[in-house]
Design a protein around this motif. Sequence first.
Motif, PDB file in Angstrom:
ATOM      1  N   PRO A  45       0.838  -1.211   0.000  1.00 44.77           N
ATOM      2  CA  PRO A  45       0.000   0.000   0.000  1.00 44.77           C
ATOM      3  C   PRO A  45       0.869   1.256   0.000  1.00 44.77           C
ATOM      4  CG  PRO A  45      -0.027  -1.052   2.153  1.00 44.77           C
ATOM      5  CD  PRO A  45       0.676  -1.997   1.233  1.00 44.77           C
ATOM      6  N   ARG A  46       0.339   2.308  -0.609  1.00 41.35           N
ATOM      7  CA  ARG A  46       1.118   3.522  -0.800  1.00 41.35           C
ATOM      8  C   ARG A  46       0.430   4.736  -0.191  1.00 41.35           C
ATOM      9  NH1 ARG A  46       3.068   3.088  -7.156  1.00 41.35           N
ATOM     10  NH2 ARG A  46       4.374   1.225  -6.916  1.00 41.35           N
ATOM     11  N   VAL A  47       1.265   5.683   0.191  1.00 45.14           N
ATOM     12  CA  VAL A  47       0.820   7.014   0.587  1.00 45.14           C
ATOM     13  C   VAL A  47       1.468   8.002  -0.383  1.00 45.14           C
ATOM     14  CG1 VAL A  47       0.750   8.747   2.402  1.00 45.14           C
ATOM     15  CG2 VAL A  47       0.636   6.323   2.998  1.00 45.14           C
ATOM     16  N   VAL A  48       0.648   8.731  -1.136  1.00 44.68           N
ATOM     17  CA  VAL A  48       1.144   9.606  -2.196  1.00 44.68           C
ATOM     18  C   VAL A  48       0.952  11.053  -1.771  1.00 44.68           C
ATOM     19  CG1 VAL A  48       0.967  10.251  -4.622  1.00 44.68           C
ATOM     20  CG2 VAL A  48       0.580   7.880  -3.937  1.00 44.68           C
ATOM     21  N   PHE A  49       2.044  11.834  -1.833  1.00 41.59           N
ATOM     22  CA  PHE A  49       2.006  13.256  -1.528  1.00 41.59           C
ATOM     23  C   PHE A  49       2.206  14.043  -2.819  1.00 41.59           C
ATOM     24  CE2 PHE A  49       4.173  11.902   2.629  1.00 41.59           C
ATOM     25  CZ  PHE A  49       2.951  11.610   3.194  1.00 41.59           C
ATOM     26  N   ASN A  50       1.387  15.066  -3.020  1.00 42.46           N
ATOM     27  CA  ASN A  50       1.611  16.032  -4.098  1.00 42.46           C
ATOM     28  C   ASN A  50       2.061  17.326  -3.437  1.00 42.46           C
ATOM     29  OD1 ASN A  50       1.437  17.955  -6.198  1.00 42.46           O
ATOM     30  ND2 ASN A  50      -0.113  16.743  -7.246  1.00 42.46           N
ATOM     31  N   SER A  51       3.364  17.583  -3.487  1.00 37.51           N
ATOM     32  CA  SER A  51       3.918  18.733  -2.785  1.00 37.51           C
ATOM     33  C   SER A  51       3.487  20.056  -3.397  1.00 37.51           C
ATOM     34  CB  SER A  51       5.454  18.643  -2.775  1.00 37.51           C
ATOM     35  OG  SER A  51       5.961  18.571  -4.098  1.00 37.51           O
ATOM     36  N   ARG A  52       3.029  20.057  -4.652  1.00 44.32           N
ATOM     37  CA  ARG A  52       2.631  21.314  -5.294  1.00 44.32           C
ATOM     38  C   ARG A  52       1.222  21.733  -4.896  1.00 44.32           C
ATOM     39  NH1 ARG A  52       5.088  18.214  -9.103  1.00 44.32           N
ATOM     40  NH2 ARG A  52       3.088  17.518  -9.918  1.00 44.32           N
ATOM     41  N   THR A  53       0.328  20.769  -4.765  1.00 44.12           N
ATOM     42  CA  THR A  53      -1.067  21.091  -4.458  1.00 44.12           C
ATOM     43  C   THR A  53      -1.442  20.769  -3.020  1.00 44.12           C
ATOM     44  OG1 THR A  53      -1.823  18.903  -5.191  1.00 44.12           O
ATOM     45  CG2 THR A  53      -1.700  20.658  -6.850  1.00 44.12           C
ATOM     46  N   GLY A  54      -0.578  20.080  -2.288  1.00 40.34           N
ATOM     47  CA  GLY A  54      -0.894  19.713  -0.918  1.00 40.34           C
ATOM     48  C   GLY A  54      -1.844  18.538  -0.804  1.00 40.34           C
ATOM     49  N   THR A  55      -1.988  17.760  -1.863  1.00 40.92           N
ATOM     50  CA  THR A  55      -2.899  16.619  -1.855  1.00 40.92           C
ATOM     51  C   THR A  55      -2.220  15.415  -1.211  1.00 40.92           C
ATOM     52  OG1 THR A  55      -3.915  17.419  -3.889  1.00 40.92           O
ATOM     53  CG2 THR A  55      -4.333  15.137  -3.289  1.00 40.92           C
ATOM     54  N   VAL A  56      -2.956  14.722  -0.358  1.00 44.55           N
ATOM     55  CA  VAL A  56      -2.468  13.513   0.302  1.00 44.55           C
ATOM     56  C   VAL A  56      -3.455  12.387   0.013  1.00 44.55           C
ATOM     57  CG1 VAL A  56      -1.796  12.436   2.470  1.00 44.55           C
ATOM     58  CG2 VAL A  56      -1.412  14.884   2.128  1.00 44.55           C
ATOM     59  N   VAL A  57      -2.976  11.297  -0.573  1.00 46.91           N
ATOM     60  CA  VAL A  57      -3.803  10.133  -0.880  1.00 46.91           C
ATOM     61  C   VAL A  57      -3.217   8.930  -0.146  1.00 46.91           C
ATOM     62  CG1 VAL A  57      -4.699   8.608  -2.671  1.00 46.91           C
ATOM     63  CG2 VAL A  57      -4.427  11.050  -3.139  1.00 46.91           C
ATOM     64  N   ILE A  58      -4.040   8.316   0.707  1.00 50.91           N
ATOM     65  CA  ILE A  58      -3.614   7.158   1.489  1.00 50.91           C
ATOM     66  C   ILE A  58      -4.403   5.950   1.003  1.00 50.91           C
ATOM     67  CG2 ILE A  58      -3.321   6.205   3.801  1.00 50.91           C
ATOM     68  CD1 ILE A  58      -3.450   9.012   4.905  1.00 50.91           C
TER      69      ILE A  58
END
Length: 381
Positions: free
Chosen positions: A268-281
Amino acid sequence: MNSRTLRQGLAGLLTALSLLVTAPAAAQKVGADAARTTPLGHLVQVEGMRENQLIGYGLVVGLQGSGDSSQIRFQGQSVANMLRQFGVTLPERNDPRLKNVATVMVSATFPPGYRKGQTIDITVSSMGDAKSLRGGVLLLTPLMAADGEVYALAQGNVVVGGFSAQGQSGSSVTVNTPTAGRVPSGATVEREIPTDFDTRETVTLSLRRPHFQTATNIVRTINGRYGEIASTRDATSVEVVAPANPTQRVAFVAELQKLGVMVGQELPRVVFNSRTGTVVIADGVRVRPAAVAHGNLKVIIGEQPVASQPAPFGRGETVVLPQSSVVAEQDRGRMFNWAPGSKLQDIIDTINRTGASPDDIMAILQALDQAGAIDGELIVI
């Protein structure tokens, strides 16, 4: 009726009752397995049947003064070269500057198996400083692939979904992107892309997401249905022996794509988008026992200039002096912990109760990962 006959009858009755009890459980297990399977066509793509990218350079004409400005030198050169093909020769060192013309890049996707005469959609994007392509017409543009060969010819009216308007005072409004558009069925295929799909002895299935367990399950599923015809050497591809007849091969691949396959469990992954501040767990992320303290330090710097005046009848001058105030505030720290094996919903509920922002969540999860308290993979995009 003797005792032997009675025992045989009782044994048969017990067997029938056991089948009635176990049948619903077996059916439930089969239904659960079917719910966890995924069609093979969603997991793989057939090698030799892929898309190819095309690109070209062209001119869009018929614009209402919204084309490239005089600063785009290659626009004039392109117009001069086009006119020369029609027998129109311009004086030397005289590059035309036309406001109704825009230089564009044309891109398209060549679908697999397309033949001569079929049409594909194209995308037209401004290359210079044109304000809008609305109302323009793309002139005949050759589309080439990476090998430099021309595979399609594009031409047609450009459909633009955005627009812009500007007043004499300089105020303007823009909706969407007026400098890019599409031409539906705007390119005609002139050259076919060869494929060895119908000549090879086997069909290669390439996994969209390579995984050892998924590749193994694909081989087992195919061999269980058709016999020992599938094999794999790695986690990326599966070789399947296919019929030599092209018609039978197409039908065979269509049947393969319908097969249900159990997908291997991925990390399982935790994805960070540093440009938009989006966090997907992703579901399946687990947290080991850990305690987290999180707080914010806020520093406020204020500037309030003051005027310094000289004494009465003095010879000094009035000057402006800077006056700064620096205040540091630290929020009350928050500490929380998770029980062993906490699930995704537990993580979300705990963090939401603290009022943490997406940036706070990224900082907390990254710290937990460095502490080795997360069973998952962190990815920053």
